[in-house]
Motif scaffolding. Sequence first.
Motif, PDB file in Angstrom:
ATOM      1  N   THR A  49       0.835  -1.194   0.000  1.00 61.42           N
ATOM      2  CA  THR A  49       0.000   0.000   0.000  1.00 61.42           C
ATOM      3  C   THR A  49       0.871   1.246   0.000  1.00 61.42           C
ATOM      4  N   GLY A  50       0.285   2.367  -0.328  1.00 58.07           N
ATOM      5  CA  GLY A  50       1.024   3.618  -0.388  1.00 58.07           C
ATOM      6  C   GLY A  50       0.358   4.576  -1.355  1.00 58.07           C
ATOM      7  N   PRO A  51       0.804   5.804  -1.430  1.00 60.74           N
ATOM      8  CA  PRO A  51       0.149   6.818  -2.270  1.00 60.74           C
ATOM      9  C   PRO A  51       0.369   6.570  -3.755  1.00 60.74           C
ATOM     10  N   PRO A  52      -0.461   7.175  -4.605  1.00 63.42           N
ATOM     11  CA  PRO A  52      -0.248   7.053  -6.050  1.00 63.42           C
ATOM     12  C   PRO A  52       1.122   7.598  -6.445  1.00 63.42           C
ATOM     13  N   GLY A  53       1.759   6.932  -7.383  1.00 61.56           N
ATOM     14  CA  GLY A  53       3.056   7.381  -7.858  1.00 61.56           C
ATOM     15  C   GLY A  53       4.232   6.885  -7.054  1.00 61.56           C
ATOM     16  N   ALA A  54       3.950   6.040  -6.035  1.00 66.23           N
ATOM     17  CA  ALA A  54       5.043   5.532  -5.205  1.00 66.23           C
ATOM     18  C   ALA A  54       5.789   4.386  -5.871  1.00 66.23           C
ATOM     19  N   GLY A  55       5.268   3.884  -6.991  1.00 67.03           N
ATOM     20  CA  GLY A  55       5.939   2.776  -7.689  1.00 67.03           C
ATOM     21  C   GLY A  55       5.520   1.417  -7.172  1.00 67.03           C
ATOM     22  N   LYS A  56       4.288   1.310  -6.657  1.00 68.67           N
ATOM     23  CA  LYS A  56       3.822   0.039  -6.091  1.00 68.67           C
ATOM     24  C   LYS A  56       3.781  -1.063  -7.136  1.00 68.67           C
ATOM     25  N   SER A  57       3.289  -0.763  -8.316  1.00 72.12           N
ATOM     26  CA  SER A  57       3.175  -1.796  -9.348  1.00 72.12           C
ATOM     27  C   SER A  57       4.539  -2.315  -9.780  1.00 72.12           C
ATOM     28  N   THR A  58       5.518  -1.416  -9.908  1.00 71.10           N
ATOM     29  CA  THR A  58       6.862  -1.846 -10.269  1.00 71.10           C
ATOM     30  C   THR A  58       7.469  -2.690  -9.156  1.00 71.10           C
ATOM     31  N   LEU A  59       7.225  -2.306  -7.903  1.00 69.50           N
ATOM     32  CA  LEU A  59       7.689  -3.108  -6.777  1.00 69.50           C
ATOM     33  C   LEU A  59       7.075  -4.498  -6.800  1.00 69.50           C
ATOM     34  N   VAL A  60       5.766  -4.556  -7.043  1.00 65.63           N
ATOM     35  CA  VAL A  60       5.085  -5.853  -7.093  1.00 65.63           C
ATOM     36  C   VAL A  60       5.655  -6.711  -8.210  1.00 65.63           C
ATOM     37  N   ASP A  61       5.925  -6.096  -9.352  1.00 62.70           N
ATOM     38  CA  ASP A  61       6.523  -6.819 -10.479  1.00 62.70           C
ATOM     39  C   ASP A  61       7.870  -7.418 -10.082  1.00 62.70           C
ATOM     40  N   GLN A  62       8.708  -6.636  -9.410  1.00 68.38           N
ATOM     41  CA  GLN A  62      10.025  -7.124  -8.997  1.00 68.38           C
ATOM     42  C   GLN A  62       9.916  -8.161  -7.875  1.00 68.38           C
ATOM     43  N   LEU A  63       8.982  -7.968  -6.958  1.00 70.13           N
ATOM     44  CA  LEU A  63       8.765  -8.957  -5.899  1.00 70.13           C
ATOM     45  C   LEU A  63       8.324 -10.289  -6.490  1.00 70.13           C
ATOM     46  N   THR A  64       7.447 -10.219  -7.481  1.00 70.49           N
ATOM     47  CA  THR A  64       6.987 -11.439  -8.142  1.00 70.49           C
ATOM     48  C   THR A  64       8.158 -12.200  -8.752  1.00 70.49           C
ATOM     49  N   ALA A  65       9.032 -11.464  -9.449  1.00 65.39           N
ATOM     50  CA  ALA A  65      10.209 -12.101 -10.055  1.00 65.39           C
ATOM     51  C   ALA A  65      11.123 -12.703  -8.988  1.00 65.39           C
ATOM     52  N   ALA A  66      11.284 -11.986  -7.862  1.00 65.37           N
ATOM     53  CA  ALA A  66      12.161 -12.476  -6.798  1.00 65.37           C
ATOM     54  C   ALA A  66      11.600 -13.745  -6.162  1.00 65.37           C
ATOM     55  N   TYR A  67      10.302 -13.772  -5.933  1.00 69.93           N
ATOM     56  CA  TYR A  67       9.686 -14.973  -5.364  1.00 69.93           C
ATOM     57  C   TYR A  67       9.750 -16.145  -6.335  1.00 69.93           C
ATOM     58  N   ARG A  68       9.611 -15.867  -7.621  1.00 67.31           N
ATOM     59  CA  ARG A  68       9.689 -16.949  -8.609  1.00 67.31           C
ATOM     60  C   ARG A  68      11.099 -17.550  -8.636  1.00 67.31           C
ATOM     61  N   GLN A  69      12.111 -16.685  -8.469  1.00 74.09           N
ATOM     62  CA  GLN A  69      13.488 -17.186  -8.421  1.00 74.09           C
ATOM     63  C   GLN A  69      13.706 -18.089  -7.208  1.00 74.09           C
ATOM     64  N   ARG A  70      12.894 -17.902  -6.186  1.00 72.35           N
ATOM     65  CA  ARG A  70      12.980 -18.737  -4.984  1.00 72.35           C
ATOM     66  C   ARG A  70      12.041 -19.945  -5.065  1.00 72.35           C
ATOM     67  N   GLY A  71      11.432 -20.134  -6.239  1.00 73.97           N
ATOM     68  CA  GLY A  71      10.606 -21.312  -6.462  1.00 73.97           C
ATOM     69  C   GLY A  71       9.200 -21.220  -5.904  1.00 73.97           C
TER      70      GLY A  71
END
Length: 320
Positions: A49-71
């Motif tokens: 969560t956080g205000p608009p423009g904080a880059g939440k979607s980009t963070l979620v995208d990178q978190l998704t990739a990081a979790y996938r790398q961990r299987g």
Amino acid sequence: MSLAQRILDSDLRAAARLMRDLDDGFRSAAEEMKSLYPHTGRAFILGITGPPGAGKSTLVDQLTAAYRQRGRRVGVVAIDPTSPFTGGAILGDRIRMNRHAEDPGVFIRSLATRGHMGGLSRSTGDVVNVMDAMGMDVVIIETVGVGQDEIDIVRMAHTTVVVSVPGLGDDIQAIKAGVLEIGDLFVVNKADREGADRTARELSAMLEMKQTKPGDWQPKVLLTEASRNKGIEEMVDEIEAHHAHLVDSGALERLREERSARQFMDLLRERLFAEVYDHIHVNGRFREIVEDMAARRTDPYSAVEMIIAERFTGGQTPNS
């Protein structure tokens, strides 16, 4: 074969269809959820969560990739605001996460708020349960990003990450009203901007002033640059540390019980309202009540008591 059985057999099309039916409020979807519910309760739910423009979607995208790398299999529920004028929603978060479109270990669903306050969509909890039943290890919920009133996420997520960015004026003021209390981890994104270190220091100072009990989780403040994939691994490590703390302290089971209680109450409230409103709307009583209130022949309190009495107590008002 029912949608529920197909979902348990890893049919992604069936999952997408059930999520659509849940979002549209179809009664048939509730029957499918009855079959899926025993297969839920295993996924780790992460709120961003956080205000608009904080880059939440980009963070979620990178978190998704990081979790996938961990299987880990990852589900993403991205909430977008609905226009109060046209009723439409862009639902553009899936575009930002397009690189995961072909990954069978990732399922992304965008939802519109449809006027629901608190940063989430009405059907968010049900969609999370579908992803849970699908076998997703982690379900990430990205809230709509409206600033200070999206505290609903803390009632649904096991770990809540509050995202901020430097350069929004009074950075701390933007997160004072209730949000400071809900965060399990605070992230200052776009850390390459001027003032990022100051924002992180001020956040840390405010967190140190919070009263905590021995053994309570102590939220940290991290710096990230999601667009450049900086700080993401440290962020995942801290999220995992909080998850372990919840398990070890027994708090995770309490959170699951609280979420179950809220699901029950929300569904009960929704069904009771529909039961009463649909009845008086069809038989014309709603219009009569509105006209009587406008003419001051009745008041809203008496009208509600009368309708409840007619519908549930055989005509006897609650006070009679």
